[in-house]
Write an enzyme that holds these catalytic residues in place. Structure first.
Site, short mmCIF file in Angstrom:
data_model
loop_
_atom_site.label_atom_id
_atom_site.label_comp_id
_atom_site.label_asym_id
_atom_site.label_seq_id
_atom_site.Cartn_x
_atom_site.Cartn_y
_atom_site.Cartn_z
CD GLU A 32 12.56 -5.22 -5.38
OE1 GLU A 32 13.12 -4.73 -4.38
OE2 GLU A 32 13.14 -5.36 -6.47
CB CYS B 40 10.94 -0.93 1.42
SG CYS B 40 11.13 -0.22 -0.22
CB SER C 41 13.66 5.36 -6.08
OG SER C 41 13.52 4.79 -4.81
NE ARG D 229 9.92 -1.02 -7.72
CZ ARG D 229 10.50 -0.79 -6.53
NH1 ARG D 229 11.16 0.32 -6.31
NH2 ARG D 229 10.40 -1.67 -5.57
CD GLU E 178 10.42 -2.71 6.70
OE1 GLU E 178 9.49 -3.54 6.74
OE2 GLU E 178 10.72 -2.08 5.67
CD1 TRP F 264 -0.15 -1.56 3.12
CD2 TRP F 264 0.67 0.51 3.29
NE1 TRP F 264 0.68 -1.54 4.22
CE2 TRP F 264 1.19 -0.27 4.36
CE3 TRP F 264 1.05 1.86 3.22
CZ2 TRP F 264 2.07 0.24 5.32
CZ3 TRP F 264 1.92 2.37 4.17
CH2 TRP F 264 2.41 1.57 5.21
CG ASN F 265 5.11 1.25 0.61
OD1 ASN F 265 4.76 0.59 -0.36
ND2 ASN F 265 6.32 1.18 1.13
N GLY G 274 6.53 -6.44 -0.62
CA GLY G 274 5.83 -6.38 0.67
C GLY G 274 6.75 -6.84 1.78
CB SER G 275 6.03 -7.90 5.21
OG SER G 275 5.11 -8.93 4.93
CE LYS H 12 -3.35 -9.17 -2.66
NZ LYS H 12 -3.86 -7.90 -2.11
N PRO H 13 -3.47 -5.59 -5.90
CG PRO H 13 -4.93 -3.79 -6.25
CD PRO H 13 -4.64 -5.20 -6.70
P1 NAD Z 1 2.41 -7.10 3.41
O1 NAD Z 1 3.44 -8.11 3.16
O2 NAD Z 1 1.53 -7.24 4.57
O3 NAD Z 1 1.44 -6.98 2.16
C1 NAD Z 1 1.92 -6.84 0.84
C2 NAD Z 1 0.95 -7.48 -0.11
O4 NAD Z 1 0.85 -8.87 0.17
C3 NAD Z 1 -0.48 -6.93 -0.02
O5 NAD Z 1 -1.03 -6.89 -1.30
C4 NAD Z 1 -1.18 -7.98 0.82
O6 NAD Z 1 -2.56 -8.04 0.58
C5 NAD Z 1 -0.51 -9.24 0.35
N1 NAD Z 1 -0.57 -10.34 1.29
C6 NAD Z 1 -0.61 -10.29 2.64
N2 NAD Z 1 -0.66 -11.54 3.16
C7 NAD Z 1 -0.65 -12.40 2.12
C8 NAD Z 1 -0.69 -13.82 2.01
N3 NAD Z 1 -0.76 -14.59 3.08
N4 NAD Z 1 -0.66 -14.36 0.78
C9 NAD Z 1 -0.59 -13.58 -0.32
N5 NAD Z 1 -0.56 -12.23 -0.28
C10 NAD Z 1 -0.58 -11.64 0.93
O7 NAD Z 1 3.20 -5.71 3.40
P2 NAD Z 1 2.62 -4.25 3.60
O8 NAD Z 1 2.40 -3.98 5.03
O9 NAD Z 1 1.48 -4.00 2.66
O10 NAD Z 1 3.82 -3.40 3.01
C11 NAD Z 1 4.86 -2.98 3.78
C12 NAD Z 1 6.06 -3.87 3.58
O11 NAD Z 1 6.44 -3.85 2.20
C13 NAD Z 1 7.27 -3.40 4.33
O12 NAD Z 1 7.94 -4.48 4.89
C14 NAD Z 1 8.12 -2.76 3.24
O13 NAD Z 1 9.50 -2.70 3.55
C15 NAD Z 1 7.84 -3.62 2.08
N6 NAD Z 1 8.15 -2.93 0.83
C16 NAD Z 1 9.25 -3.33 0.14
C17 NAD Z 1 9.60 -2.67 -1.02
C18 NAD Z 1 10.80 -3.08 -1.80
O14 NAD Z 1 10.92 -2.68 -2.95
N7 NAD Z 1 11.71 -3.87 -1.25
C19 NAD Z 1 8.81 -1.61 -1.48
C20 NAD Z 1 7.70 -1.22 -0.74
C21 NAD Z 1 7.38 -1.91 0.42
#
Ligand code: NAD
Length: 489
Positions: free
Chosen positions: A262, A296, A453, A171, A393, A162-163, A240-241, A186-187
């Site tokens: 990522e 991130c 970036s 990207r 984080e 979401w960030n 994501g995480s 899937k956003p």
């Molecule tokens: P998140 O991992 O909770 O969610 C990211 C995505 O994964 C969302 O679309 C979410 O719906 C989906 N998701 C969650 N649980 C899932 C599951 N069990 N199966 C499949 N999909 C699932 O992360 P967040 O809180 O939305 O984002 C923040 C994190 O993203 C931070 O850790 C940040 O560092 C990281 N991030 C990394 C980069 C990078 O380029 N390295 C860029 C932006 C954010």
């Protein structure tokens, strides 16, 4: 306030699933709320996909795959370039939507639109080139001919956070489409609107049906897992995480899927005694406060050499004190809310924990009352090694300052983490700059700058921060595989 009429924008934004070039509700007709994190008001409701809808989106991507892979590279390049122009033509609308659902100030949302759009410009330029990359020659024994070329990996699933609701998608999408892959994206459930509006922009730009499919859901795990288990899927690209990334890598292992990850970061920012302190404060402010700290690559640990600790801390606090918190659409606001109550509770927990363990609050740290998930700009110093924020984080506007004495100590402490996404260092000594940059175990390092970036640069991490790169010429490689043909002529 922004020029865009908020009510009209919310009335016109698509809220259904985008599958096979058509808008349709979820099969179950279920919907979920999208909330403005600054006011906690419900903006709209969007379609809540089930696993069946997810598989229907994959069906569409599979049906379109051969046609898109066979589309002449120049045609794909022209479409990407048209999409770049179309995104910029709708800049105000998209930026306003980003601010409404994600919270960042409008100026930052406009920056995200520009950054997000540039991936289409960048990859439109490479779309026609990479198809000519390959080899033709005689094998060393002289027996036969070797020919290699690149081809798209096939239908791809993209999962984004979401960030940066636009840029984290574009990207990936820009690279995938340029390479000839069709996608299902899937956003994040907190910020689905930007990607839905983006899909409409792509449709209007003439993207063929099924090349891009968008599914929104409140049940990420339930919708993503069946797509991951479908043998027609050939690749996953996730941002994501680290926790969810590891889970998806486990699922990817079953189908031996190409995987790009990522993941989370824990970026150190080093300020040496010989740095230009004002430049270091500028850089630290960017690295910390961009996106309200919800990035991130945010500076999670700021290490300052003892000789400049007082001056740097004072100047950073002055600078962070000048931020104005409020609704991101209001004029003059430079810091929006955090994404939700959960994220704010996490920031509160991390700050309380650091203070309990001995950190000093230089400024901020008080949670405001009223609506919205706001948290003030905060500076902590003397943060101890055992504070939880050293290892997690923060994802908020909290500058955690640690001090060090020697270069060697700075490097060791900077690398004392399982993450390895970005790092930053400030010094006027060129030899030290390069020596320390090389010693930092991160995929990216900024020397005397707080932002790294760029679509032309390879973005990505090492260690638990991920696999693969986005942007640059490497970004497209993530969506290509090498085919080798041995020819007995
Ligand atoms: P998140 O991992 O909770 O969610 C990211 C995505 O994964 C969302 O679309 C979410 O719906 C989906 N998701 C969650 N649980 C899932 C599951 N069990 N199966 C499949 N999909 C699932 O992360 P967040 O809180 O939305 O984002 C923040 C994190 O993203 C931070 O850790 C940040 O560092 C990281 N991030 C990394 C980069 C990078 O380029 N390295 C860029 C932006 C954010």
């Amino acid at each position: 306030m922004a020029d865009i009429d908020r009510a009209r924008l919310l009335e016109s934004v698509p809220t259904e699933l985008f599958i096979g070039g058509k808008w349709a509700p979820a099969r179950s007709r279920a919907t979920f709320e999208v909330v403005d994190p600054a006011s906690e008001e419900i903006l709209v409701r969007v379609a809540d996909a089930s696993s069946e809808d997810g598989i229907a989106a994959l069906d569409a991507a599979v049906d379109a795959a051969a046609g898109w892979a066979a589309t002449p590279p120049w045609k794909r390049a022209d479409l990407l370039r048209a999409a770049y122009d179309a995104i910029l033509a709708r800049r105000e609308e998209i930026a306003t939507l980003i601010t409404l659902e994600m919270g960042k100030p409008l100026a930052e949302s406009r920056g995200e639109v520009d950054y997000g759009a540039t991936f289409f410009r960048w990859f439109s330029e490479s779309a026609s080139r990479m198809h000519l990359e390959g080899a033709y020659g005689t094998e060393p024994g002289g027996g036969y001919k070797i020919m290699t070329y690149k081809r798209p990996v096939g239908p791809t699933l993209l999962v984004t956070p979401w960030n940066f609701p636009l840029a984290m998608g574009t990207r990936k999408i820009g690279a995938a489409l340029a390479a000839g892959c069709t996608v299902v994206i899937k956003p994040a459930e907190q910020t689905p609107l930007t990607m839905l509006l983006f899909a409409e922009v792509m449709r209007e730009a003439g993207l063929p049906d099924g090349v891009l499919n968008v599914i929104t859901t409140s049940d990420a795990a339930g919708v993503v897992a069946p797509i991951m288990a479908d043998p027609r899927l050939r690749k996953i690209s996730f941002t994501g995480s680290t926790q969810v990334g590891k889970l998806l890598l486990g699922q990817a292992a079953e189908g031996v899927l190409r995987s790009s990850m990522e993941l989370g970061g824990n970026s150190p920012l080093l300020v040496f005694d010989d740095a230009d302190i004002d430049a270091a404060v500028d850089g630290a402010t960017m690295a910390k406060m961009r996106n309200g700290g919800e990035s991130c690559v945010a500076a999670n640990r700021i290490y300052v050499q003892s000789g400049v600790l007082e001056e740097f801390t004072r100047k950073l606090a002055e600078r962070l004190g000048s931020f104005r918190t409020g609704h991101g659409l209001e004029e003059g606001v430079t810091l929006g809310p955090l994404i939700d109550g959960e994220q704010r509770a996490k920031v509160v927990r991390l700050v309380d924990d650091a203070v309990d363990k001995g950190a000093t609050v230089v400024m901020g740290g008080e949670v405001p009352s009223g609506a919205g998930h706001f948290y003030p700009p905060t500076v902590l110093r003397d943060v101890p090694r055992d504070a939880a924020m050293h290892d997690e984080e923060i994802f908020g506007p909290v500058a955690a300052i640690y001090s060090f004495d020697t270069e060697r100590e700075a490097i060791e402490r900077a690398n004392d983490t399982p993450y390895g996404l970005a790092s930053y260092l400030f010094t006027r000594d060129l030899s030290r700059a390069v020596r320390v940059a090389e010693a930092l175990d991160t995929g990216m390092t900024g020397i005397n700058r707080g932002v790294v970036s760029n679509p032309a640069a390879p973005f990505g991490g090492i260690k638990e921060s991920g696999l693969g790169r986005e942007g640059s010429s490497e970004g497209i490689e993530e969506y290509l595989e090498t085919k080798y043909i041995g020819m007995q002529l």
